[in-house]
Design a protein around this motif. Structure first.
Motif, PDB file in Angstrom:
ATOM      1  N   ARG A 231       0.831  -1.207   0.000  1.00  0.00           N
ATOM      2  CA  ARG A 231       0.000   0.000   0.000  1.00  0.00           C
ATOM      3  C   ARG A 231       0.866   1.257   0.000  1.00  0.00           C
ATOM      4  O   ARG A 231       0.559   2.234  -0.700  1.00  0.00           O
ATOM      5  N   ALA A 232       1.950   1.224   0.770  1.00  0.00           N
ATOM      6  CA  ALA A 232       2.838   2.382   0.819  1.00  0.00           C
ATOM      7  C   ALA A 232       3.479   2.652  -0.535  1.00  0.00           C
ATOM      8  O   ALA A 232       3.801   3.800  -0.870  1.00  0.00           O
ATOM      9  N   ALA A 233       3.649   1.603  -1.320  1.00  0.00           N
ATOM     10  CA  ALA A 233       4.242   1.752  -2.649  1.00  0.00           C
ATOM     11  C   ALA A 233       3.217   2.149  -3.706  1.00  0.00           C
ATOM     12  O   ALA A 233       3.545   2.264  -4.884  1.00  0.00           O
ATOM     13  N   GLY A 234       1.957   2.328  -3.280  1.00  0.00           N
ATOM     14  CA  GLY A 234       0.926   2.791  -4.200  1.00  0.00           C
ATOM     15  C   GLY A 234       0.092   1.709  -4.835  1.00  0.00           C
ATOM     16  O   GLY A 234      -0.727   1.983  -5.720  1.00  0.00           O
ATOM     17  N   HIS A 235       0.251   0.447  -4.381  1.00  0.00           N
ATOM     18  CA  HIS A 235      -0.533  -0.642  -4.941  1.00  0.00           C
ATOM     19  C   HIS A 235      -1.863  -0.757  -4.194  1.00  0.00           C
ATOM     20  O   HIS A 235      -1.951  -0.462  -3.004  1.00  0.00           O
ATOM     21  N   GLU A 236      -2.881  -1.226  -4.909  1.00  0.00           N
ATOM     22  CA  GLU A 236      -4.184  -1.454  -4.274  1.00  0.00           C
ATOM     23  C   GLU A 236      -4.303  -2.924  -3.881  1.00  0.00           C
ATOM     24  O   GLU A 236      -4.014  -3.820  -4.684  1.00  0.00           O
ATOM     25  N   ILE A 237      -4.713  -3.173  -2.655  1.00  0.00           N
ATOM     26  CA  ILE A 237      -4.907  -4.538  -2.163  1.00  0.00           C
ATOM     27  C   ILE A 237      -6.367  -4.908  -2.383  1.00  0.00           C
ATOM     28  O   ILE A 237      -7.266  -4.323  -1.776  1.00  0.00           O
ATOM     29  N   LEU A 238      -6.618  -5.880  -3.259  1.00  0.00           N
ATOM     30  CA  LEU A 238      -7.988  -6.280  -3.554  1.00  0.00           C
ATOM     31  C   LEU A 238      -8.507  -7.319  -2.584  1.00  0.00           C
ATOM     32  O   LEU A 238      -9.692  -7.339  -2.266  1.00  0.00           O
ATOM     33  N   ARG A 239      -7.615  -8.169  -2.101  1.00  0.00           N
ATOM     34  CA  ARG A 239      -8.081  -9.269  -1.250  1.00  0.00           C
ATOM     35  C   ARG A 239      -6.907  -9.842  -0.482  1.00  0.00           C
ATOM     36  O   ARG A 239      -5.805  -9.947  -1.023  1.00  0.00           O
ATOM     37  N   VAL A 240      -7.135 -10.210   0.782  1.00  0.00           N
ATOM     38  CA  VAL A 240      -6.141 -10.937   1.575  1.00  0.00           C
ATOM     39  C   VAL A 240      -6.796 -12.242   2.001  1.00  0.00           C
ATOM     40  O   VAL A 240      -7.812 -12.248   2.694  1.00  0.00           O
ATOM     41  N   ARG A 241      -6.214 -13.344   1.558  1.00  0.00           N
ATOM     42  CA  ARG A 241      -6.747 -14.659   1.881  1.00  0.00           C
ATOM     43  C   ARG A 241      -5.853 -15.348   2.873  1.00  0.00           C
ATOM     44  O   ARG A 241      -4.647 -15.481   2.652  1.00  0.00           O
ATOM     45  N   GLN A 242      -6.377 -15.775   3.989  1.00  0.00           N
ATOM     46  CA  GLN A 242      -5.580 -16.408   5.054  1.00  0.00           C
ATOM     47  C   GLN A 242      -5.522 -17.905   4.827  1.00  0.00           C
ATOM     48  O   GLN A 242      -6.530 -18.583   4.737  1.00  0.00           O
TER      49      GLN A 242
END
Length: 246
Positions: A231-242
């Motif tokens: 996120r800090a690098a400007g990317h969008e996180i669409l989903r985090v799967r555990q």
């Protein structure tokens, strides 16, 4: 079609799911709806398709024929594939004489011929999704709305989805599609509707062909730090799967 200052919540006193949304899509244009789970992507698609009505604002210039394919096809219905598609074709305006030919065409094209006389509840998820695609395309739609259309499909059918989208666009229709698999990289030139914080931001496709979706696998202990760094690098996180550590 335009959504103008649209607000929606599920109950009268519940929290707003979408607010102050103003977006539009024109003939021959596609938009990919992106955002994390729970952001409101499916709600936005259902507003566009006419499944939901906004609590505030308005939806303007929706085409008369909308093809709607939900993420999970409602297969718990007492019909065979042929009976269901024929009935849907008649509801979409096909005559008793033309409906069977349209059904046969899409049954063959989507590989549904072996399931023609199978009751819907007996279908696998992927086969049921093909039935959902078929019913949306029996009559050429002015607006095609696809919620996770690749989910559960076999490789051949996944390859066919962008072809179907291109055909709708070539006929002057519009297409809205959501996807968490990264398959929408096959739709270069599509707008991006980014759903976050109850509203929608529109991004034009870049000259390089738009957004790419990359899946990154990290050990669970490093997940939070990796998400923060991306996120800090400007990317969008669409989903985090555990899952288990890898």
């Amino acid at each position: 079609m335009r959504l103008r200052d649209v607000w929606l919540r599920y109950t009268r006193r519940g929290p707003w799911v979408l607010r102050n949304v103003s977006v539009e899509i024109g003939p021959g244009q596609a938009a990919v709806v992106l955002g994390h789970n729970g952001a409101g992507k499916s709600t936005l698609l259902q507003l566009a398709a006419g499944v939901f009505r906004p609590d505030r604002g308005e939806v303007l210039d929706r085409p008369g024929r909308v093809g709607w394919v939900p993420e999970r096809f409602p297969a718990d219905q007492p019909f065979t594939v042929r009976q269901y598609l024929t009935a849907m074709g008649r509801m979409a305006g096909l005559s008793a004489a033309t409906a069977p030919a349209a059904v046969d065409r899409w049954v063959e094209r989507l590989g549904l011929a072996p399931y023609r006389e199978i009751p819907l509840p007996q279908l696998s998820k992927g086969t049921a999704q093909k039935v959902g695609l078929a019913q949306a395309l029996l009559v050429p739609p002015g607006l095609l709305v696809l919620d996770e259309p690749w989910e559960g499909l076999d490789a051949a059918s996944r390859d066919l989805v962008p072809v179907l989208v291109a055909e709708v666009l070539a006929d002057g229709g519009s297409v809205l599609v959501s996807d968490h698999r990264g398959e929408t990289v096959r739709l270069p030139g599509a707008l991006h509707w980014l759903v976050a914080e109850q509203t929608v931001r529109v991004e034009e496709p870049s000259a390089a062909g738009g957004m790419s979706v990359v899946e990154v696998v990290v050990p669970t202990a490093r997940a939070a730090g990796t998400v923060a760094a991306l996120r800090a690098a400007g990317h969008e996180i669409l989903r985090v799967r555990q899952e288990a550590d890898q």
